[in-house]
Design a protein around this motif. Structure first.
Motif, mmCIF file in Angstrom:
data_model
loop_
_atom_site.group_PDB
_atom_site.id
_atom_site.type_symbol
_atom_site.label_atom_id
_atom_site.label_comp_id
_atom_site.label_asym_id
_atom_site.label_seq_id
_atom_site.Cartn_x
_atom_site.Cartn_y
_atom_site.Cartn_z
ATOM 1 N N PRO A 116 -2.504 -3.069 -5.169
ATOM 2 C CA PRO A 116 -3.441 -2.014 -4.920
ATOM 3 C C PRO A 116 -3.254 -1.128 -5.806
ATOM 4 C CG PRO A 116 -2.492 -2.837 -3.036
ATOM 5 C CD PRO A 116 -1.703 -3.463 -3.988
ATOM 6 N N HIS A 159 3.680 2.358 -5.498
ATOM 7 C CA HIS A 159 2.479 2.500 -6.542
ATOM 8 C C HIS A 159 3.349 3.395 -7.454
ATOM 9 C CE1 HIS A 159 -0.695 2.054 -3.197
ATOM 10 N NE2 HIS A 159 -0.341 1.016 -3.670
ATOM 11 N N ARG A 196 0.813 -1.090 -0.149
ATOM 12 C CA ARG A 196 -0.087 0.046 0.036
ATOM 13 C C ARG A 196 0.908 1.146 0.007
ATOM 14 N NH1 ARG A 196 -2.982 -3.187 3.523
ATOM 15 N NH2 ARG A 196 -1.676 -2.445 5.368
#
Length: 280
Positions: free
Chosen positions: A190, A130, A125
């Motif tokens: 995610p 990301h 996360r």
């Protein structure tokens, strides 16, 4: 894809650049971490209480075998640029796909103790992950990293400095893994972008890889800069190997991308399949 050059592609196995002596240390030493990856995965798969998918295990072991080929026996013959390109294809494109399809993060989450699972969850996360694991960023790291090596004196420097040589190979593997994971990884990711973004990133990376191969072919003997007495014929053969080998790797990655997407969203294609079945 349009054929780049007349004549057959350079598929024959050529001597690989950066041999064991040039890199320093025993020739078998790079095989040790590959053996650890394979052995650790097998141990975790055996410990999975719910039973681990043998197809995942096979994919992981194929990826490890490609790593072993890249850093082991085929890396012992220096001074051939086809070797560097072949190592790039194995380390940066083919082996990462096998490793990603092995779903190591999912396996870890199934067998690890609770504190480890929580740590992995926090990492998945994390915003920095990301960013670097976004398909566009990963494509730039993968294809752009190869361009940086071949279009600058970095290639020549890596031939002379063992630490830099290993760092280049590690970058190929890490960037290739991130790219394959961002596109087709079965592991949890995610905020993974939609299919259109991933397909676009794959097409962009494929185009960049092909353009780089053509440019290297056209500038053989001049690129990479900083080499002493470069062999134009060898670099043209390396460019051919990069072009055709890249096509194969990108086709496999595209297949994995659509297969993974369908596995997660089968309901989106079922109405279309029923429509075609009804019209026939």
């Amino acid at each position: 894809m349009t054929v780049l050059l007349p004549g057959p592609p350079a598929w024959s196995v050529a001597p690989f650049a950066h041999g064991g002596d040039a890199a320093g240390g025993p020739a078998w030493l790079p095989l040790f971490p590959v053996a650890l990856l394979a052995g650790g995965y097998l141990l975790a798969a055996v410990r999975d209480p719910r039973g681990w998918d043998h197809r995942r295990t096979a994919a992981w072991l194929v990826g490890c075998a490609m790593l072993a080929v890249a850093v082991g026996p085929l890396a012992q013959f220096p001074d051939d640029p086809r070797g560097h390109v072949a190592q790039h294809l194995l380390l940066g494109m083919l082996a990462p796909l096998g490793l990603v399809l092995g779903a190591p993060v999912t396996l870890l989450l199934r067998v690890a103790p609770t504190p480890v699972r929580r740590t992995v969850g926090r990492l998945l996360r994390a915003r920095p992950l990301h960013l670097i694991a976004h398909p566009v960023t990963a494509a730039l790291l993968s294809t752009g990293g190869l361009a940086l090596v071949l279009l600058t004196p970095l290639y020549a420097a890596a031939e002379r400095q063992p630490v830099l040589h290993h760092a280049v190979h590690l970058h190929y593997l890490a960037a290739g893994y991130l790219f394959a994971w961002s596109l087709a990884g079965p592991d949890p990711a995610p905020r993974r972008p939609g299919l259109a973004v991933r397909v676009g990133a794959l097409l962009g990376a494929a185009a960049g890889h092909a353009v780089l191969a053509k440019y290297l072919y056209a500038r053989a003997g001049i690129l990479p800069p900083g080499l002493d007495n470069p062999d134009p014929a060898a670099f043209r053969a390396a460019a051919q190997l990069m072009y055709y080998g890249g096509d194969l790797a990108e086709l496999l990655l595209a297949t994995a991308l659509f297969a993974t997407w369908y596995h997660r969203h089968p309901h989106r294609l079922r109405p279309l399949a029923k429509r075609f079945a009804g019209s026939s």
